[in-house]
Design a protein around this motif. Structure first.
Motif, PDB file in Angstrom:
ATOM      1  N   VAL A  62     -11.072  -3.574 -28.132  1.00 32.35           N
ATOM      2  CA  VAL A  62     -10.043  -2.528 -28.140  1.00 32.35           C
ATOM      3  C   VAL A  62      -9.516  -2.392 -29.563  1.00 32.35           C
ATOM      4  CG1 VAL A  62      -9.351  -2.909 -25.737  1.00 32.35           C
ATOM      5  CG2 VAL A  62      -8.235  -4.204 -27.562  1.00 32.35           C
ATOM      6  N   PRO A  63      -8.919  -1.258 -29.909  1.00 33.57           N
ATOM      7  CA  PRO A  63      -8.295  -1.144 -31.238  1.00 33.57           C
ATOM      8  C   PRO A  63      -7.165  -2.154 -31.373  1.00 33.57           C
ATOM      9  CG  PRO A  63      -8.604   1.023 -30.253  1.00 33.57           C
ATOM     10  CD  PRO A  63      -8.906   0.026 -29.179  1.00 33.57           C
ATOM     11  N   ALA A  64      -7.198  -2.959 -32.442  1.00 34.93           N
ATOM     12  CA  ALA A  64      -6.224  -4.053 -32.568  1.00 34.93           C
ATOM     13  C   ALA A  64      -5.804  -4.251 -34.016  1.00 34.93           C
ATOM     14  CB  ALA A  64      -6.823  -5.346 -32.022  1.00 34.93           C
ATOM     15  N   ASP A  65      -4.560  -4.688 -34.179  1.00 32.66           N
ATOM     16  CA  ASP A  65      -4.041  -5.127 -35.474  1.00 32.66           C
ATOM     17  C   ASP A  65      -4.070  -6.651 -35.450  1.00 32.66           C
ATOM     18  OD1 ASP A  65      -2.467  -6.004 -37.591  1.00 32.66           O
ATOM     19  OD2 ASP A  65      -1.187  -4.221 -37.533  1.00 32.66           O
ATOM     20  N   ILE A  66      -4.948  -7.267 -36.256  1.00 38.45           N
ATOM     21  CA  ILE A  66      -5.142  -8.715 -36.199  1.00 38.45           C
ATOM     22  C   ILE A  66      -3.847  -9.470 -36.484  1.00 38.45           C
ATOM     23  CG2 ILE A  66      -6.272 -10.654 -37.375  1.00 38.45           C
ATOM     24  CD1 ILE A  66      -8.804  -9.029 -37.451  1.00 38.45           C
ATOM     25  N   SER A  67      -3.050  -8.979 -37.428  1.00 38.46           N
ATOM     26  CA  SER A  67      -1.807  -9.689 -37.770  1.00 38.46           C
ATOM     27  C   SER A  67      -0.849  -9.723 -36.583  1.00 38.46           C
ATOM     28  CB  SER A  67      -1.121  -9.027 -38.970  1.00 38.46           C
ATOM     29  OG  SER A  67      -0.785  -7.681 -38.676  1.00 38.46           O
ATOM     30  N   ILE A  68      -0.842  -8.674 -35.757  1.00 39.55           N
ATOM     31  CA  ILE A  68      -0.006  -8.655 -34.546  1.00 39.55           C
ATOM     32  C   ILE A  68      -0.647  -9.521 -33.463  1.00 39.55           C
ATOM     33  CG2 ILE A  68       0.889  -7.204 -32.679  1.00 39.55           C
ATOM     34  CD1 ILE A  68       1.086  -4.914 -34.720  1.00 39.55           C
ATOM     35  N   ALA A  69      -1.988  -9.430 -33.358  1.00 37.11           N
ATOM     36  CA  ALA A  69      -2.710 -10.136 -32.296  1.00 37.11           C
ATOM     37  C   ALA A  69      -2.538 -11.648 -32.364  1.00 37.11           C
ATOM     38  CB  ALA A  69      -4.200  -9.775 -32.363  1.00 37.11           C
ATOM     39  N   VAL A  70      -2.398 -12.188 -33.590  1.00 34.59           N
ATOM     40  CA  VAL A  70      -2.326 -13.653 -33.730  1.00 34.59           C
ATOM     41  C   VAL A  70      -0.935 -14.139 -34.144  1.00 34.59           C
ATOM     42  CG1 VAL A  70      -4.779 -13.797 -34.321  1.00 34.59           C
ATOM     43  CG2 VAL A  70      -3.105 -13.616 -36.160  1.00 34.59           C
ATOM     44  N   LYS A  71       0.075 -13.260 -34.058  1.00 33.12           N
ATOM     45  CA  LYS A  71       1.394 -13.605 -34.607  1.00 33.12           C
ATOM     46  C   LYS A  71       2.064 -14.762 -33.883  1.00 33.12           C
ATOM     47  CE  LYS A  71       4.165 -10.307 -31.918  1.00 33.12           C
ATOM     48  NZ  LYS A  71       5.146  -9.202 -31.990  1.00 33.12           N
ATOM     49  N   GLN A  72       1.705 -14.984 -32.603  1.00 33.24           N
ATOM     50  CA  GLN A  72       2.346 -16.048 -31.842  1.00 33.24           C
ATOM     51  C   GLN A  72       1.659 -17.414 -32.004  1.00 33.24           C
ATOM     52  OE1 GLN A  72       5.138 -16.087 -30.167  1.00 33.24           O
ATOM     53  NE2 GLN A  72       5.591 -13.935 -30.520  1.00 33.24           N
ATOM     54  N   ILE A  73       0.537 -17.430 -32.711  1.00 35.83           N
ATOM     55  CA  ILE A  73      -0.242 -18.674 -32.806  1.00 35.83           C
ATOM     56  C   ILE A  73       0.568 -19.803 -33.445  1.00 35.83           C
ATOM     57  CG2 ILE A  73      -2.165 -19.726 -34.076  1.00 35.83           C
ATOM     58  CD1 ILE A  73      -3.878 -17.404 -33.224  1.00 35.83           C
ATOM     59  N   LYS A  74       1.244 -19.513 -34.538  1.00 39.73           N
ATOM     60  CA  LYS A  74       2.013 -20.561 -35.220  1.00 39.73           C
ATOM     61  C   LYS A  74       3.106 -21.102 -34.315  1.00 39.73           C
ATOM     62  CE  LYS A  74       4.499 -21.709 -39.450  1.00 39.73           C
ATOM     63  NZ  LYS A  74       4.941 -21.274 -40.782  1.00 39.73           N
ATOM     64  N   LYS A  75       3.806 -20.202 -33.616  1.00 38.04           N
ATOM     65  CA  LYS A  75       4.909 -20.635 -32.756  1.00 38.04           C
ATOM     66  C   LYS A  75       4.402 -21.513 -31.614  1.00 38.04           C
ATOM     67  CE  LYS A  75       9.048 -18.859 -30.514  1.00 38.04           C
ATOM     68  NZ  LYS A  75       9.961 -19.548 -31.417  1.00 38.04           N
ATOM     69  N   ILE A  76       3.232 -21.167 -31.083  1.00 37.03           N
ATOM     70  CA  ILE A  76       2.669 -21.923 -29.963  1.00 37.03           C
ATOM     71  C   ILE A  76       2.282 -23.341 -30.389  1.00 37.03           C
ATOM     72  CG2 ILE A  76       0.688 -22.071 -28.387  1.00 37.03           C
ATOM     73  CD1 ILE A  76       2.801 -20.004 -27.599  1.00 37.03           C
ATOM     74  N   HIS A  77       1.672 -23.462 -31.573  1.00 37.26           N
ATOM     75  CA  HIS A  77       1.123 -24.760 -31.992  1.00 37.26           C
ATOM     76  C   HIS A  77       2.072 -25.565 -32.881  1.00 37.26           C
ATOM     77  CE1 HIS A  77      -2.859 -24.078 -30.309  1.00 37.26           C
ATOM     78  NE2 HIS A  77      -2.808 -22.843 -30.778  1.00 37.26           N
ATOM     79  N   GLU A  78       3.149 -24.934 -33.322  1.00 40.87           N
ATOM     80  CA  GLU A  78       4.041 -25.606 -34.267  1.00 40.87           C
ATOM     81  C   GLU A  78       4.692 -26.857 -33.659  1.00 40.87           C
ATOM     82  OE1 GLU A  78       6.455 -23.846 -37.979  1.00 40.87           O
ATOM     83  OE2 GLU A  78       7.036 -23.056 -36.018  1.00 40.87           O
ATOM     84  N   ALA A  79       5.011 -26.817 -32.373  1.00 34.68           N
ATOM     85  CA  ALA A  79       5.645 -27.971 -31.718  1.00 34.68           C
ATOM     86  C   ALA A  79       4.727 -29.192 -31.766  1.00 34.68           C
ATOM     87  CB  ALA A  79       5.991 -27.616 -30.275  1.00 34.68           C
ATOM     88  N   SER A  80       3.418 -28.964 -31.516  1.00 34.44           N
ATOM     89  CA  SER A  80       2.444 -30.072 -31.569  1.00 34.44           C
ATOM     90  C   SER A  80       2.351 -30.645 -32.973  1.00 34.44           C
ATOM     91  CB  SER A  80       1.070 -29.586 -31.116  1.00 34.44           C
ATOM     92  OG  SER A  80       1.114 -29.120 -29.794  1.00 34.44           O
ATOM     93  N   CYS A  81       2.427 -29.764 -33.972  1.00 34.69           N
ATOM     94  CA  CYS A  81       2.358 -30.207 -35.374  1.00 34.69           C
ATOM     95  C   CYS A  81       3.600 -31.027 -35.741  1.00 34.69           C
ATOM     96  CB  CYS A  81       2.226 -29.009 -36.301  1.00 34.69           C
ATOM     97  SG  CYS A  81       0.626 -28.177 -36.174  1.00 34.69           S
TER      98      CYS A  81
END
Length: 546
Positions: free
Chosen positions: A254-273
């Motif tokens: 689908v048409p996608a903006d990669i920066s929007i598509a992955v914007k939650q990645i840091k927030k999701i994994h930051e707790a584990s880090c």
């Protein structure tokens, strides 16, 4: 088999010994007496499972016995016909895969001895022959009967082996089908049981996001929604591995903006880090244009690689880099890198990590756990996207996983059209929601009513059949697994008196057999659980308007 053949050969050799005594052929008597002893040895060795020695001893004794007896008896005795038995026997006794040389040697030896016997006019061992009359009237019938018996034994034994092999193959096939069905049933059940509560997580987070949350709540709600999708991705890993063994991965770009598509990645994994005391870095090129991309699969790849990177990193950082390499009028190359400062991967293990259920070492598995499915799935998805995922790694220095995607550019119009919220007119439209899970009923009803639909709820298939008989509905949303009457049976019953009512299956299973049963029962389509609310409403709108 060689044990049975040796026992038969002992009997035949004893008969030949008796014949030699009767006709006073001393040399032949000693030959067959010795042969009898060698066949007894062959039987004993075969019983001890020393099969190679037993077979060699048997074949050498057999061929020497045939050529010597034929030489003493003469052509009129017909003993040389025993070479027919000796010629075909190696194909049954030796393995065609492992022992082709031995098959060739002993088959050729029988032919060669037969030719030499005829060319020497049966004088290869001795020129002294048995009386022609005795040979033709007594020995010849015995030779023919013995040869026929041995050849018949060969054919019967060969048929027995074929039948046993066929039965074994048939049984193995049935067991494999049974195991495959059991696996599919298990995966389908697990998929349903996990997807059902996930549907509530994703649906409720969507509802919360639509209820005008405070600014400080928006990110948390988005993270909750994204976490639900990460759990769904984890479930899909197992299902994907099952499907990858027989089918290829299908992409839904689908048409996608990669920066929007992955914007939650840091927030999701930051707790584990933070828990491990390492840093999570996210570096995304802001000049990447809108592209055609399967965002779900792309995020699945990134999440698998980042999860791995965090798992194997105790000090330092994990970094996600997404950069534009070059751009043409129609496409753009995007480099995606996941870099960590973890334990690293030995050079000799960098190929095997892509195999299913495999990790760099047994120590890695004990210390860090994991199924070993993440990287094989990453490899399959990236290859389906037309690229190859590569790894650079050094022990104690960390690893870098990276892949380059060539993506088609999406126009601004396409991007806006795909991502904007649709305005739907469901005014006056009635929906019958057939669902036995009360949480899913709550979530589904809120989403439907918020879109302007009038919703009635029943909790089993029989109640749904009775409701459709009593009232008119614009669409029925039918769960598959329910008490009293399941969704398939309910649909079949409805189709007996109403063939036009749109019925959409609410299925938590993604298996082909479920899709086939949905179509066979007369449903108009299916919606996966957990469903994306916008896609959920799109499917309903499409069903009503068609």
């Amino acid at each position: 088999m060689i044990f049975s053949l040796s026992l038969i050969a002992i009997v035949v050799s004893l008969i030949c010994t008796i014949i030699a005594i009767k006709f006073a052929i001393t040399d032949l008597f000693y030959l067959h007496l010795t042969s009898t002893f060698l066949y007894i040895v062959s039987t004993f060795v075969a019983k001890k499972r020393k099969l190679k020695v037993a077979r060699l001893l048997y074949f050498i004794t057999l061929n020497i016995g045939i050529i010597t007896t034929a030489s003493y008896i003469g052509q009129d005795g017909g003993v040389e016909f025993m070479f027919m038995f000796s010629l075909s026997l190696p194909f049954m006794v030796f393995s065609f895969k492992r022992e082709k040389v031995l098959i060739g040697i002993f088959s050729f030896l029988a032919i060669l001895l037969w030719i030499i016997l005829h060319e020497s006019d049966f004088n290869i061992i001795t020129t002294s022959k048995l009386d022609v009359g005795l040979a033709s009237t007594i020995i010849y019938p015995v030779s023919i009967i013995t040869t026929l018996f041995l050849v018949t034994f060969q054919l019967m034994y060969y048929s027995h082996l074929n039948f046993s092999s066929f039965s074994s193959i048939h049984n193995s096939r049935e067991e494999a089908i049974e195991a495959s069905n059991a696996k599919s049933k298990f995966l389908s059940t697990m998929s349903h049981e996990i997807r059902t509560p996930l549907n509530a997580v994703i649906g409720l987070s969507h509802i919360l996001g639509d209820n005008k949350p405070r600014e400080d709540q928006i990110q948390n709600i988005e993270a909750l929604n994204y976490s639900g999708k990460i759990l769904l991705s984890l479930l899909n890993n197992v299902l994907d591995f099952s499907k990858m063994q027989s089918t290829s991965i299908e992409l839904d770009s689908v048409p996608a903006d990669i920066s929007i598509a992955v914007k939650q990645i840091k927030k999701i994994h930051e707790a584990s880090c933070l828990k491990k005391g390492i840093t999570m870095n996210l570096k995304i090129d802001q000049h990447i244009p809108a592209v055609w991309l399967d965002v779900v699969r792309y995020n699945q790849v990134i999440n698998n690689l980042i999860t791995n990177a965090i798992k194997f990193t105790d000090n330092g950082s994990v970094t996600l880099n997404i950069h534009k390499r070059n751009e043409t009028k129609d496409s753009v190359n995007i480099l995606t890198e996941i870099i960590d400062t973890g334990i690293g991967i030995p050079k000799d293990k960098q190929e095997s990590i892509w195999e299913a259920f495999t990790q760099a070492s047994s120590t890695t598995n004990r210390l860090y756990g994991g199924t070993g499915l993440g990287l094989p799935i990453v490899k399959s998805i990236v290859e389906a996207m037309g690229s190859t995922v590569k790894v650079d790694s050094r022990i104690g220095k960390g690893s870098r996983f990276y892949f380059l995607l060539n993506l088609k550019l999406a126009s601004e119009t396409e991007f806006i059209k795909t991502n904007q919220k649709k305005e739907r007119n469901f005014q006056g439209k009635k929906v019958l929601l057939v669902e036995d899970n009360l949480i899913n009923v709550m979530v589904g009803k809120q989403i439907l009513e918020k879109a302007g639909l009038q919703v009635e709820v029943v909790n089993d298939g029989l109640a749904a059949v009775n409701k459709v008989k009593e009232k008119l509905y614009d669409v029925v949303l039918m769960d598959i697994q329910m008490p009293i009457m399941d969704g398939y049976t309910a649909t079949i019953e409805i189709r007996k008196f109403n063939t036009t009512l749109p019925i959409l299956a609410l299925s938590a299973s993604v298996f082909m057999e479920v899709k086939d049963k949905i179509n066979e029962s007369g449903m108009n389509g299916f919606i996966y659980k957990p469903f994306d609310p916008e896609n959920f409403l799109d499917k309903i709108e499409e069903a009503i308007n068609n």
